[in-house]
Design an enzyme around this catalytic site. Structure first.
Site, short mmCIF file in Angstrom:
data_model
loop_
_atom_site.label_atom_id
_atom_site.label_comp_id
_atom_site.label_asym_id
_atom_site.label_seq_id
_atom_site.Cartn_x
_atom_site.Cartn_y
_atom_site.Cartn_z
N ARG A 240 14.87 -47.92 -31.97
CA ARG A 240 13.60 -47.31 -33.42
C ARG A 240 12.84 -48.57 -33.54
NH1 ARG A 240 18.50 -48.40 -39.08
NH2 ARG A 240 19.80 -46.59 -38.05
N ASP B 138 8.87 -48.99 -33.55
CA ASP B 138 7.75 -49.47 -35.23
C ASP B 138 6.77 -48.76 -35.09
OD1 ASP B 138 9.83 -51.98 -35.64
OD2 ASP B 138 8.91 -53.19 -34.84
N TYR C 113 11.38 -51.40 -21.35
CA TYR C 113 10.32 -50.94 -22.32
C TYR C 113 8.36 -51.35 -21.55
CZ TYR C 113 11.72 -51.27 -26.61
OH TYR C 113 12.77 -50.35 -27.97
N ARG D 229 7.04 -57.46 -28.78
CA ARG D 229 5.71 -57.90 -28.87
C ARG D 229 5.87 -59.74 -28.92
NH1 ARG D 229 5.14 -54.33 -33.36
NH2 ARG D 229 3.17 -55.55 -34.18
#
Length: 258
Positions: A50, A52, A111, A202
């Site tokens: 999921r 953001d 990622y 992040r």
């Protein structure tokens, strides 16, 4: 009911994230609405992760159950027709077994984070990269990142809103490359793990940027990790440089040999 895996690419800027929202646009909601144009709903997608608000994807994977036995090509073409003009595309589709699950069958997530180093404002790449007005020390960031690879308690590097039962994760790889991007010099971070905590990527990139800028030493990354305290984390970088690059499965459902 036949089950189909979908590989999805999207620009996260117009969306409140992947997950369906009652009063805000979401990627999940957009695809479910498109599915309802093909077969009466309701439809509920399950996704590998999921993302953001503002986070992009080049290789998100989800699955859906349908009534009709679609050919994967015609399904992807029909969905893309109904998704226009939203920045969402089904780049591949595959028929999978009834027990195959986009989230629970996955064995790794990958990622990519793009950081642009230039003073002039980004124009064509705006919303696709995190921009900093300085040249970063890539070697120092690589040295700092080595403290994070492996099996650790990542309390420092997860959001206080993270719902994971445990902060302990295994980070299999962090690769940091200096490349010449379309708008200038970039640092590209590639992270690979079976799963990630909320805001983990992040938080890691924001912390390593401080190392590259000289505000932190590489050793400070180790101290932050060992503190197991969210307050010890560096700044959390913005979402718009982050991409869900791919999801790994024991057998690639999109392979022609699968």
């Amino acid at each position: 009911m036949p089950r189909f895996a979908l590989k999805v690419e999207y620009d996260g800027a117009p969306f409140a994230g992947w997950q369906r929202q009652a009063d805000q646009p979401s990627v999940q909601g957009a695809i479910e609405d498109a599915l309802a144009r093909l077969e009466p709903g309701p439809h509920t997608l399950a996704a590998a992760g999921r993302t953001d608000a503002g986070v992009h994807a080049r290789g998100q994977v989800c699955h859906c159950d349908l009534v009709k036995e679609w050919s994967p090509f015609r399904l992807s073409e029909a969905l893309n027709y109904h998704l226009k003009p939203l920045p969402v595309a089904i780049v591949d589709a595959a028929r999978v077994g009834d027990d195959w699950h986009a989230r629970f069958s996955a064995v790794e997530r990958r990622y990519l984070f793009r950081l642009l180093m230039r003073r002039a404002p980004a124009t064509l790449e705006a919303g696709q990269v995190w921009q900093v007005p300085r040249v970063l020390d890539v070697d120092a960031m690589r040295e700092g990142s080595r403290h994070l690879v492996g099996h650790h308690d990542f309390t420092t590097f997860r959001s206080v809103m993270c719902q994971a039962q445990s902060p302990v994760k295994t980070l299999d790889e962090i690769r940091i490359d200096a490349v010449e991007g379309p708008a200038g010099p970039e640092v590209q971070f590639r992270l690979r793990a079976r799963s990630f905590l909320h805001n983990q990527v992040r938080s890691i990139v924001g912390t390593l940027e401080r190392v590259g800028a000289g505000s932190w030493s590489p050793e400070d990354v180790r101290l932050a990790l060992e503190a197991r305290d969210r307050a010890a984390c560096g700044p959390v970088c913005p979402p718009y440089g982050l991409y869900l690059a791919g999801v790994g499965y024991p057998e690639d459902p999109f392979s022609t040999d699968a």
